[in-house]
Motif scaffolding. Structure first.
Motif, PDB file in Angstrom:
ATOM      1  N   TYR A 133       0.812  -1.215   0.000  1.00 14.33           N
ATOM      2  CA  TYR A 133       0.000   0.000   0.000  1.00 14.33           C
ATOM      3  C   TYR A 133       0.845   1.265   0.000  1.00 14.33           C
ATOM      4  O   TYR A 133       0.326   2.358  -0.185  1.00 14.33           O
ATOM      5  CB  TYR A 133      -0.955  -0.005   1.191  1.00 14.33           C
ATOM      6  CG  TYR A 133      -2.062  -1.030   1.072  1.00 14.33           C
ATOM      7  CD1 TYR A 133      -3.047  -0.908   0.100  1.00 14.33           C
ATOM      8  CD2 TYR A 133      -2.123  -2.126   1.933  1.00 14.33           C
ATOM      9  CE1 TYR A 133      -4.062  -1.842  -0.020  1.00 14.33           C
ATOM     10  CE2 TYR A 133      -3.136  -3.064   1.827  1.00 14.33           C
ATOM     11  CZ  TYR A 133      -4.101  -2.918   0.845  1.00 14.33           C
ATOM     12  OH  TYR A 133      -5.102  -3.854   0.729  1.00 14.33           O
TER      13      TYR A 133
ATOM     14  N   MET B 144      -4.494   5.008  -1.691  1.00 15.33           N
ATOM     15  CA  MET B 144      -4.907   3.929  -0.796  1.00 15.33           C
ATOM     16  C   MET B 144      -6.387   3.623  -0.995  1.00 15.33           C
ATOM     17  O   MET B 144      -7.221   4.521  -0.930  1.00 15.33           O
ATOM     18  CB  MET B 144      -4.643   4.357   0.654  1.00 15.33           C
ATOM     19  CG  MET B 144      -5.062   3.361   1.701  1.00 15.33           C
ATOM     20  SD  MET B 144      -3.844   2.042   1.887  1.00 15.33           S
ATOM     21  CE  MET B 144      -4.584   1.135   3.284  1.00 15.33           C
TER      22      MET B 144
ATOM     23  N   PRO C 285     -10.051  -0.222   2.595  1.00 15.25           N
ATOM     24  CA  PRO C 285      -9.724  -1.624   2.882  1.00 15.25           C
ATOM     25  C   PRO C 285     -10.934  -2.520   3.086  1.00 15.25           C
ATOM     26  O   PRO C 285     -10.815  -3.743   3.012  1.00 15.25           O
ATOM     27  CB  PRO C 285      -8.886  -1.532   4.164  1.00 15.25           C
ATOM     28  CG  PRO C 285      -9.282  -0.237   4.782  1.00 15.25           C
ATOM     29  CD  PRO C 285      -9.583   0.691   3.643  1.00 15.25           C
TER      30      PRO C 285
ATOM     31  N   GLY D  87      -5.657  -0.835   7.954  1.00 19.71           N
ATOM     32  CA  GLY D  87      -6.115  -1.943   7.125  1.00 19.71           C
ATOM     33  C   GLY D  87      -7.217  -2.761   7.776  1.00 19.71           C
ATOM     34  O   GLY D  87      -7.414  -2.719   8.997  1.00 19.71           O
TER      35      GLY D  87
ATOM     36  N   ARG E  72     -10.010  -2.901  -3.493  1.00 18.39           N
ATOM     37  CA  ARG E  72      -8.750  -3.598  -3.232  1.00 18.39           C
ATOM     38  C   ARG E  72      -8.283  -4.344  -4.477  1.00 18.39           C
ATOM     39  O   ARG E  72      -7.093  -4.349  -4.800  1.00 18.39           O
ATOM     40  CB  ARG E  72      -8.893  -4.571  -2.061  1.00 18.39           C
ATOM     41  CG  ARG E  72      -9.099  -3.904  -0.719  1.00 18.39           C
ATOM     42  CD  ARG E  72      -8.682  -4.829   0.415  1.00 18.39           C
ATOM     43  NE  ARG E  72      -9.263  -6.159   0.315  1.00 18.39           N
ATOM     44  CZ  ARG E  72     -10.453  -6.498   0.783  1.00 18.39           C
ATOM     45  NH1 ARG E  72     -11.206  -5.594   1.401  1.00 18.39           N
ATOM     46  NH2 ARG E  72     -10.910  -7.724   0.670  1.00 18.39           N
TER      47      ARG E  72
ATOM     48  N   PHE F  45      -6.877  -1.925  -6.937  1.00 22.01           N
ATOM     49  CA  PHE F  45      -5.602  -1.416  -6.447  1.00 22.01           C
ATOM     50  C   PHE F  45      -4.480  -2.396  -6.765  1.00 22.01           C
ATOM     51  O   PHE F  45      -3.436  -2.010  -7.312  1.00 22.01           O
ATOM     52  CB  PHE F  45      -5.681  -1.168  -4.941  1.00 22.01           C
ATOM     53  CG  PHE F  45      -4.369  -0.783  -4.320  1.00 22.01           C
ATOM     54  CD1 PHE F  45      -3.958   0.534  -4.315  1.00 22.01           C
ATOM     55  CD2 PHE F  45      -3.541  -1.738  -3.736  1.00 22.01           C
ATOM     56  CE1 PHE F  45      -2.740   0.904  -3.758  1.00 22.01           C
ATOM     57  CE2 PHE F  45      -2.335  -1.381  -3.167  1.00 22.01           C
ATOM     58  CZ  PHE F  45      -1.927  -0.058  -3.184  1.00 22.01           C
TER      59      PHE F  45
END
Length: 253
Positions: A37, A74, A77, A222, A83, A86
């Motif tokens: 991250y 970011m 989470p 997270g 996610r 990402f």
């Protein structure tokens, strides 16, 4: 506590990094290797906490070839779709980090720590993918790295031809691993393979399973954050640092 963003010239460009230290005096050094991250407030907080116990801590942006941190924003989470997107975006950046490039980057990071009055060998603390990165730096510079700690490490013993465990004989540092429980990126079988290989080469090492903790347990921002496991990690890291590179002051993390 003094902290700043610094720039480190490497063979491929300039890496931005977070540098934190208890004061301006010389101290033993810790190279803090981020998770996927990237550099962010949680990384800075963890690095500051280590530094407060008497260490100069350098946390480089290992994705510097793609730009300054944050390279990719970011994600939330708690959102699986975010996610997934990402990790799709950063996978090519991770794949660029070959052992050869990491050896060169590691040399630049270690040289920088020497220039900021951190004499002697350093310790490396790596998180998630950072444990693999730290491993390759330690393997490439065995005379400069006294300790290697890996927390919720993944992919340390795979079936691939460049699996980290195949280079176990090159790592001369004392090692500690705090593996996450039920971590698909580092299964019980893979942990056993890594430990068996380390035993075969006579490495100084200890590995523990943090029962009930998930991959990413040290990162407060997270979804897997586990306060008890994070505190345990700090205690184990502190003990390793004191054994291998010493400390300029007592106290607790």
């Amino acid at each position: 506590m003094p902290s700043e963003t610094v720039e480190i010239r490497t063979s491929d460009g300039v890496a931005d990094a977070y540098l934190t230290r208890p004061d301006e005096r010389p101290h033993p050094a810790v190279l803090y290797i981020m998770d996927a991250y990237g550099l962010r407030p949680t990384i800075y907080e963890n690095a500051d906490r280590i530094a407060a116990d008497g260490y100069v801590v350098l946390a480089p942006n290992v994705f510097y070839r793609a730009g300054r941190a944050p390279v990719v924003a970011m994600p939330d989470p708690s959102d699986p779709e975010q996610r997934t997107k990402f990790f799709q975006s950063i996978r090519p950046l991770i794949e660029q980090l070959t052992p050869e490039r990491l050896a060169a980057d590691g040399s630049a990071y270690l040289d920088y720590l020497t220039r900021v009055d951190s004499p002697g060998r350093v310790a490396i603390a790596g998180y998630c993918m950072g444990a693999r990165i730290g491993w390759w730096i330690a393997a490439a510079h065995p005379d400069r790295v006294a300790a290697l700690a890996g927390f919720h490490a993944g992919g340390m013993a795979t079936d691939g031809p460049e699996s980290p465990h195949l280079a176990a004989a090159d790592v001369k540092a004392e090692m500690y691993f705090g593996f996450a429980d039920e971590d698909p990126s580092m299964t019980a079988e893979q942990i056993a393979t890594l430990e068996r290989t380390l035993d075969e080469v006579g490495a100084r090492h200890r590995a523990e399973l943090y029962e009930g903790a998930r991959h990413g347990y040290t990162m407060a921002d997270g979804a897997a954050y586990d306060e008890a496991a994070r505190e345990r990690h700090f205690a184990e890291l502190r003990a390793l640092l004191e054994r291998t590179i010493g400390s300029a002051r007592g106290g607790e993390f």
